[in-house]
Write a protein that holds these residues in place. Structure first.
Motif, PDB file in Angstrom:
ATOM      1  N   HIS A 276      69.207  14.104 -14.904  1.00 33.54           N
ATOM      2  CA  HIS A 276      68.976  14.072 -13.460  1.00 33.54           C
ATOM      3  C   HIS A 276      67.817  14.988 -13.064  1.00 33.54           C
ATOM      4  O   HIS A 276      66.685  14.747 -13.447  1.00 33.54           O
ATOM      5  CB  HIS A 276      70.252  14.394 -12.697  1.00 33.54           C
ATOM      6  CG  HIS A 276      71.349  13.377 -12.910  1.00 33.54           C
ATOM      7  ND1 HIS A 276      71.184  12.233 -13.651  1.00 33.54           N
ATOM      8  CD2 HIS A 276      72.631  13.334 -12.470  1.00 33.54           C
ATOM      9  CE1 HIS A 276      72.301  11.519 -13.664  1.00 33.54           C
ATOM     10  NE2 HIS A 276      73.211  12.180 -12.944  1.00 33.54           N
ATOM     11  N   ALA A 277      68.069  16.064 -12.315  1.00 35.49           N
ATOM     12  CA  ALA A 277      66.971  16.890 -11.787  1.00 35.49           C
ATOM     13  C   ALA A 277      66.305  17.747 -12.857  1.00 35.49           C
ATOM     14  O   ALA A 277      65.188  18.227 -12.670  1.00 35.49           O
ATOM     15  CB  ALA A 277      67.475  17.777 -10.653  1.00 35.49           C
ATOM     16  N   GLY A 278      66.977  17.982 -13.994  1.00 33.36           N
ATOM     17  CA  GLY A 278      66.399  18.806 -15.055  1.00 33.36           C
ATOM     18  C   GLY A 278      67.386  19.820 -15.582  1.00 33.36           C
ATOM     19  O   GLY A 278      68.589  19.718 -15.362  1.00 33.36           O
ATOM     20  N   GLY A 279      66.877  20.821 -16.269  1.00 29.66           N
ATOM     21  CA  GLY A 279      67.727  21.834 -16.889  1.00 29.66           C
ATOM     22  C   GLY A 279      67.889  23.065 -16.022  1.00 29.66           C
ATOM     23  O   GLY A 279      67.120  23.313 -15.091  1.00 29.66           O
ATOM     24  N   SER A 280      68.912  23.863 -16.339  1.00 29.90           N
ATOM     25  CA  SER A 280      69.161  25.124 -15.647  1.00 29.90           C
ATOM     26  C   SER A 280      69.956  26.023 -16.593  1.00 29.90           C
ATOM     27  O   SER A 280      70.160  25.702 -17.758  1.00 29.90           O
ATOM     28  CB  SER A 280      69.924  24.898 -14.336  1.00 29.90           C
ATOM     29  OG  SER A 280      71.202  24.351 -14.589  1.00 29.90           O
ATOM     30  N   GLY A 281      70.420  27.160 -16.081  1.00 28.73           N
ATOM     31  CA  GLY A 281      71.205  28.071 -16.913  1.00 28.73           C
ATOM     32  C   GLY A 281      70.371  29.227 -17.428  1.00 28.73           C
ATOM     33  O   GLY A 281      69.149  29.129 -17.560  1.00 28.73           O
ATOM     34  N   CYS A 282      71.041  30.335 -17.745  1.00 30.71           N
ATOM     35  CA  CYS A 282      70.337  31.508 -18.277  1.00 30.71           C
ATOM     36  C   CYS A 282      69.507  31.185 -19.507  1.00 30.71           C
ATOM     37  O   CYS A 282      68.460  31.802 -19.737  1.00 30.71           O
ATOM     38  CB  CYS A 282      71.346  32.589 -18.662  1.00 30.71           C
ATOM     39  SG  CYS A 282      72.202  33.365 -17.295  1.00 30.71           S
ATOM     40  N   GLY A 283      69.982  30.235 -20.294  1.00 35.14           N
ATOM     41  CA  GLY A 283      69.278  29.909 -21.525  1.00 35.14           C
ATOM     42  C   GLY A 283      68.036  29.075 -21.324  1.00 35.14           C
ATOM     43  O   GLY A 283      67.169  29.019 -22.198  1.00 35.14           O
ATOM     44  N   CYS A 284      67.908  28.417 -20.179  1.00 40.56           N
ATOM     45  CA  CYS A 284      66.820  27.462 -19.956  1.00 40.56           C
ATOM     46  C   CYS A 284      65.454  28.135 -20.026  1.00 40.56           C
ATOM     47  O   CYS A 284      64.604  27.774 -20.850  1.00 40.56           O
ATOM     48  CB  CYS A 284      67.021  26.762 -18.614  1.00 40.56           C
ATOM     49  SG  CYS A 284      65.760  25.519 -18.231  1.00 40.56           S
ATOM     50  N   SER A 285      65.226  29.107 -19.156  1.00 37.21           N
ATOM     51  CA  SER A 285      63.924  29.776 -19.159  1.00 37.21           C
ATOM     52  C   SER A 285      63.734  30.616 -20.412  1.00 37.21           C
ATOM     53  O   SER A 285      62.615  30.740 -20.926  1.00 37.21           O
ATOM     54  CB  SER A 285      63.779  30.650 -17.910  1.00 37.21           C
ATOM     55  OG  SER A 285      64.796  31.618 -17.833  1.00 37.21           O
ATOM     56  N   ALA A 286      64.824  31.186 -20.938  1.00 49.91           N
ATOM     57  CA  ALA A 286      64.717  32.071 -22.102  1.00 49.91           C
ATOM     58  C   ALA A 286      64.250  31.318 -23.344  1.00 49.91           C
ATOM     59  O   ALA A 286      63.333  31.764 -24.045  1.00 49.91           O
ATOM     60  CB  ALA A 286      66.057  32.749 -22.368  1.00 49.91           C
TER      61      ALA A 286
END
Length: 340
Positions: A276-286
């Motif tokens: 859907h809109a994409g990824g998220s979560g603490c691990g996403c940007s890391a």
């Protein structure tokens, strides 16, 4: 001497080195566009554990081990750990990295935790209070769904504005006067921004105002223009939040459309992977920073980026009590060591 810049930013007189980064992800992330760049991809998102929460703890433990190995450190060489996750009282962190017996600063900024950890770790190193610092964050799709939404067995339908929590952990080794993959040269800590939105299935829109606020303050504090950065990189806005962010900044006379990138958009193929809109979560940007952004800086292909993980500061309690979803975004300036 390190400097306070403008109203709320920090310029480091001596850049802090990002010596190494490590990224471990789940099967779905490994099937995405960045799959070949991650250090390790799990074949089973339980990672050999009995519960989703235990699996996330293992992600952090392994990511910390891997980044220390890359840096050539043992646990006793690390002065401090800065770590956090999305679960209640950061249990993925406390159960994951306790065996290392390293002094811990537990941090929580929701999905912006990577930016917060890097900010605090870099300030500690730049101030001479730590020789070696490790920063680590994690998230897990199944543990986050259980914590914030519905158990997986419920099989609820997700709206198109919803994001997909990344299963992954990214860890970083920081220090001074060492071989660098990138330099941390400044930061603009985020502040809580709340537009009164209550839709937890549209976190991109909830977080975008905080990202706009931090970007505007950063540009003002450092007296820079967006074009001075090769990329302005948010963490978890996804396609919906990206549109909101660009529109909000244009209303203020700031145009980042030509250089904006979002980790939540980059990590998944939205059409092929149904995220859907994409990824998220603490691990996403890391994990995106460790696997994709650092190599671009190390090679000199990108000279300077503004790394801006974004977080939605909600809990199941606040949601059930009808509260809004405040946002926060912490900005970190990363520069290529190839630039003299």
């Amino acid at each position: 001497m390190n400097q306070r810049v403008g109203r709320s930013s920090i310029r480091l007189a001596q850049p802090v080195c990002v010596i190494a980064g490590a990224a471990i992800v789940g099967k779905k992330e490994g099937e995405g566009p960045l799959g070949a760049l991650f250090d390790m991809v799990g074949e089973d998102d339980l990672f050999g554990c009995k519960t989703w929460e235990e699996a996330e703890s293992n992600l952090q433990k392994d990511a910390v081990y891997m980044v220390m190995e890359k840096a050539g450190w043992k646990a006793e060489d690390v002065s401090y750990l800065f770590a956090g996750d999305l679960l209640g009282q950061c249990i993925a962190t406390s159960f994951g990295i306790s065996a290392y017996n390293i002094p811990l600063f537990g941090v929580y900024g929701a999905c912006s935790t990577c930016g917060e950890a890097l900010t605090l770790g870099a300030v500690m190193a730049a101030g001479g209070y730590a020789e070696h610092v490790v920063c680590v964050t994690s998230s897990h799709f199944a543990s986050a769904e259980k914590e914030f939404r519905f158990p997986l067995d419920y099989g609820n339908q997700r709206p198109l504005s919803a994001s997909w929590t990344v299963t992954g952990s990214g860890a970083f080794a920081l220090g001074l006067n060492q071989k660098c993959r990138a330099h941390i040269t400044g930061m603009t800590p985020g502040r809580i921004v709340d537009y009164g939105l209550k839709d937890s299935m549209n976190m991109g829109a909830c977080m975008a105002p905080a990202a706009a606020d931090t970007i505007e303050r950063h540009l003002e504090d450092f007296h820079v223009q967006p074009q001075e950065y090769d990329r302005i990189i948010t963490g978890d806005l996804g396609s919906v939040g990206q549109t909101v962010l660009i529109d909000l900044l244009r209303e203020k006379g700031i145009d980042i459309a030509g250089r904006h990138m979002d980790c939540g958009i980059e990590i998944f193929d939205a059409d092929a992977q149904d995220t859907h809109a994409g990824g998220s979560g603490c691990g996403c940007s890391a994990v995106t920073l460790a696997a994709y952004i650092l190599p671009m800086l190390e090679s000199g292909e990108w000279k300077k980026v503004l790394f801006l993980p974004t977080g939605a500061l909600l809990s199941k309690t606040s949601f059930n009590e009808g509260k809004s979803v405040p946002g926060i975004a912490h900005a970190v300036v990363l520069e290529s060591p190839a630039v003299k």
